[in-house]
Design an enzyme around this catalytic site. Structure first.
Site, PDB file in Angstrom:
ATOM      1  N   CYS A 121     -47.728  38.117 167.826  1.00 27.71           N
ATOM      2  CA  CYS A 121     -48.139  39.525 167.929  1.00 27.71           C
ATOM      3  C   CYS A 121     -49.655  39.693 167.939  1.00 27.71           C
ATOM      4  O   CYS A 121     -50.159  40.760 168.286  1.00 27.71           O
ATOM      5  CB  CYS A 121     -47.510  40.337 166.804  1.00 27.71           C
ATOM      6  SG  CYS A 121     -45.726  40.210 166.807  1.00 27.71           S
ATOM      7  N   HIS A 261     -51.092  46.587 165.943  1.00 30.38           N
ATOM      8  CA  HIS A 261     -49.826  46.008 166.381  1.00 30.38           C
ATOM      9  C   HIS A 261     -48.688  46.913 165.928  1.00 30.38           C
ATOM     10  O   HIS A 261     -48.718  47.477 164.834  1.00 30.38           O
ATOM     11  CB  HIS A 261     -49.660  44.608 165.780  1.00 30.38           C
ATOM     12  CG  HIS A 261     -48.276  44.057 166.028  1.00 30.38           C
ATOM     13  ND1 HIS A 261     -47.747  43.956 167.289  1.00 30.38           N
ATOM     14  CD2 HIS A 261     -47.308  43.632 165.174  1.00 30.38           C
ATOM     15  CE1 HIS A 261     -46.522  43.470 167.201  1.00 30.38           C
ATOM     16  NE2 HIS A 261     -46.232  43.268 165.937  1.00 30.38           N
ATOM     17  N   ASN A 291     -40.862  46.808 168.628  1.00 37.03           N
ATOM     18  CA  ASN A 291     -41.874  45.753 168.546  1.00 37.03           C
ATOM     19  C   ASN A 291     -41.758  44.860 169.784  1.00 37.03           C
ATOM     20  O   ASN A 291     -40.771  44.145 169.940  1.00 37.03           O
ATOM     21  CB  ASN A 291     -41.642  44.953 167.252  1.00 37.03           C
ATOM     22  CG  ASN A 291     -42.673  43.870 167.030  1.00 37.03           C
ATOM     23  OD1 ASN A 291     -43.446  43.528 167.933  1.00 37.03           O
ATOM     24  ND2 ASN A 291     -42.686  43.299 165.836  1.00 37.03           N
TER      25      ASN A 291
HETATM   26  O1  UT7 Z   1     -44.245  41.600 164.655  1.00 37.99           O
HETATM   27  C1  UT7 Z   1     -44.554  40.729 163.652  1.00 37.99           C
HETATM   28  C2  UT7 Z   1     -44.729  41.403 162.411  1.00 37.99           C
HETATM   29  N1  UT7 Z   1     -43.448  41.822 161.856  1.00 37.99           N
HETATM   30  C3  UT7 Z   1     -43.421  42.762 160.964  1.00 37.99           C
HETATM   31  O2  UT7 Z   1     -44.461  43.321 160.676  1.00 37.99           O
HETATM   32  C4  UT7 Z   1     -42.129  43.098 160.276  1.00 37.99           C
HETATM   33  C5  UT7 Z   1     -42.391  43.440 158.847  1.00 37.99           C
HETATM   34  N2  UT7 Z   1     -41.198  43.774 158.098  1.00 37.99           N
HETATM   35  C6  UT7 Z   1     -40.561  44.950 158.267  1.00 37.99           C
HETATM   36  O3  UT7 Z   1     -40.886  45.750 159.118  1.00 37.99           O
HETATM   37  C7  UT7 Z   1     -39.444  45.266 157.314  1.00 37.99           C
HETATM   38  O4  UT7 Z   1     -39.441  44.341 156.253  1.00 37.99           O
HETATM   39  C8  UT7 Z   1     -38.038  45.274 157.973  1.00 37.99           C
HETATM   40  C9  UT7 Z   1     -37.910  46.481 158.902  1.00 37.99           C
HETATM   41  C10 UT7 Z   1     -37.822  44.004 158.760  1.00 37.99           C
HETATM   42  C11 UT7 Z   1     -36.958  45.414 156.914  1.00 37.99           C
HETATM   43  O5  UT7 Z   1     -37.179  46.583 156.141  1.00 37.99           O
HETATM   44  P1  UT7 Z   1     -37.157  46.485 154.540  1.00 37.99           P
HETATM   45  O6  UT7 Z   1     -37.371  47.848 154.030  1.00 37.99           O
HETATM   46  O7  UT7 Z   1     -38.139  45.413 154.133  1.00 37.99           O
HETATM   47  O8  UT7 Z   1     -35.675  46.076 154.263  1.00 37.99           O
HETATM   48  P2  UT7 Z   1     -35.124  44.790 153.478  1.00 37.99           P
HETATM   49  O9  UT7 Z   1     -35.297  43.571 154.314  1.00 37.99           O
HETATM   50  O10 UT7 Z   1     -35.686  44.804 152.112  1.00 37.99           O
HETATM   51  O11 UT7 Z   1     -33.574  45.139 153.402  1.00 37.99           O
HETATM   52  C12 UT7 Z   1     -33.087  46.271 152.657  1.00 37.99           C
HETATM   53  C13 UT7 Z   1     -31.588  46.364 152.867  1.00 37.99           C
HETATM   54  C14 UT7 Z   1     -30.870  45.027 152.711  1.00 37.99           C
HETATM   55  O12 UT7 Z   1     -29.630  45.275 152.090  1.00 37.99           O
HETATM   56  P3  UT7 Z   1     -29.465  44.978 150.508  1.00 37.99           P
HETATM   57  O13 UT7 Z   1     -29.786  43.518 150.331  1.00 37.99           O
HETATM   58  O14 UT7 Z   1     -30.453  45.884 149.833  1.00 37.99           O
HETATM   59  O15 UT7 Z   1     -28.039  45.331 150.278  1.00 37.99           O
HETATM   60  C15 UT7 Z   1     -30.628  44.604 154.125  1.00 37.99           C
HETATM   61  O16 UT7 Z   1     -29.494  43.775 154.256  1.00 37.99           O
HETATM   62  O17 UT7 Z   1     -31.323  46.814 154.204  1.00 37.99           O
HETATM   63  C16 UT7 Z   1     -30.380  45.926 154.803  1.00 37.99           C
HETATM   64  N3  UT7 Z   1     -30.628  45.895 156.243  1.00 37.99           N
HETATM   65  C17 UT7 Z   1     -30.073  46.762 157.098  1.00 37.99           C
HETATM   66  N4  UT7 Z   1     -29.206  47.776 156.912  1.00 37.99           N
HETATM   67  C18 UT7 Z   1     -28.837  48.489 157.995  1.00 37.99           C
HETATM   68  C19 UT7 Z   1     -31.440  45.046 156.918  1.00 37.99           C
HETATM   69  N5  UT7 Z   1     -31.412  45.375 158.216  1.00 37.99           N
HETATM   70  C20 UT7 Z   1     -30.567  46.424 158.353  1.00 37.99           C
HETATM   71  C21 UT7 Z   1     -30.135  47.191 159.458  1.00 37.99           C
HETATM   72  N6  UT7 Z   1     -29.270  48.209 159.221  1.00 37.99           N
HETATM   73  N7  UT7 Z   1     -30.551  46.952 160.701  1.00 37.99           N
END
Ligand code: UT7
Length: 335
Positions: A121, A261, A291
């Protein structure tokens, strides 16, 4: 060659920008029909509403070539007027030859040499820096920097934690010698390889060459530790921008626009807040494209330029983070 050094250092300026996205739209509603997810989760956690997906047979080089074709059209450039092409991508058509060679061939750019640059990225940002040195040195008149990624080719359609985030697209910028006082003023880039496992595609390289076992283990898909990358993103985008502000005697309020980004609206909001910038000064095209990795910066820049949100003389800050982990910022006085 110049007889004597110029009074002010020669610089490169972005003199044209373009972008291309495939026609097919994949909405959050479409995704929630095949994955355990919802429009509500995706939009509130990421700010993404929909993304574009390449047509069957469409490749990264085809998207990149279309972006360059549009760029050349905007500037009225002929096929013999591009000196070099740098392509930032993590989804090349194939491991080699480089996507730059494929674009050169598709557009019959008769004088151009080029190569691909792998910084995920941050790739477009790094490409601007390399291209700018070629122009500033006087050895190249026109360098085209492309950011292009067909993320749908490496996304696991069964993994809801990544499948909802990414989309396909391409963008391009033309670098030419800047007018005095304008153009790319400064950059600050860093890599931190200790975070290499936080965002990566495990197989397909020399570490894990393709095999039945790697395919069965779904190792040819992107893997991400979202929380770790989120933290790294906010910290490092803010830090990179602050380094450049300080070094150039500027305050955040001097910036007309920050073009970051595009990975997550919450990252953009946190970055704006830490820099003390109103959200209107932070470019975002996330809702429509998701993204797009190497393409996000030129897509966002093209949007900003087409909507007249920056003017000649404005200070514009680009910043990015990506797999590597890579990060950086670039300060431009818009020409
Ligand atoms: O381009 C390169 C740079 N990349 C980035 O900058 C990405 C950075 N990270 C992010 O944007 C975020 O961390 C994500 C969008 C990837 C994830 O968001 P988050 O708020 O950090 O969620 P999390 O990974 O902490 O997950 C929270 C919950 C989990 O469930 P439990 O364990 O709390 O029961 C996940 O399993 O959300 C669940 N989850 C989803 N639920 C519904 C993860 N993905 C999904 C989904 N739909 N698509």
């Amino acid at each position: 060659m110049l007889d004597q050094p110029p009074a002010t250092p020669a610089r490169a300026a972005i003199t044209a920008v373009s972008s291309y996205v495939p026609e097919r739209v994949l909405t959050n509603a479409d995704l929630s029909q095949r994955l355990d997810t919802s429009d509500e989760w995706i939009f509130t956690r990421t700010g993404i509403r929909e993304r574009r997906i390449g047509a069957p047979g469409e490749t990264t080089s085809m998207m990149g070539a279309e972006a360059v074709r549009r760029l050349m059209g905007r500037r009225g450039l002929g096929a013999d007027e591009v000196d070099a092409i740098i392509v930032a991508t993590v989804t090349p058509d194939m491991l080699f030859p480089a996507t730059a060679c494929l674009i050169q061939d598709q557009l019959t750019l008769s004088r151009a040499w080029g190569f691909d640059l792998s910084a995920a990225c941050s790739g477009f940002l790094y490409g601007l820096t390399v291209g700018a040195q070629l122009v500033a040195s006087g050895s190249h008149e026109r360098v085209v920097v492309v950011g292009a990624d067909l993320m749908s080719s490496i996304i696991d359609p069964l993994d809801r934690t990544t499948a909802v985030l990414f989309g396909d697209g391409a963008g391009a910028a033309l670098l030419e010698r800047a007018e005095s006082g304008y153009g790319i003023l400064d950059f600050h880039h860093r890599v931190d390889g200790s975070g290499r496992n936080d965002l990566m595609m495990p197989a397909g390289g020399s570490l894990l060459p393709p095999s039945m076992a790697t395919v069965a283990a779904r190792q040819h898909f992107l893997k991400q530790n979202g929380r770790a990358v989120f933290k790294f993103a906010v910290t490092n985008m803010v830090e990179s921008v602050q380094v450049l502000l300080e070094r150039n005697g500027l305050a955040a309020s001097d910036l007309a626009m920050v073009i970051p980004h595009q990975a997550n609206q919450r990252i953009l909001d946190a970055t704006a807040q830490r820099l003390g910038l109103p959200c209107e000064r932070v470019a975002t095209v996330l809702a429509a494209y998701g993204n797009t990795t190497g393409a996000t910066l030129p897509l966002a820049l093209d949007d900003v330029v087409r909507n007249g949100r920056i003017a000649r003389g404005d200070l514009v800050m680009f910043t990015a983070v990506g797999a590597g982990l890579t990060s950086g910022a670039t300060l431009v006085r818009w020409q």
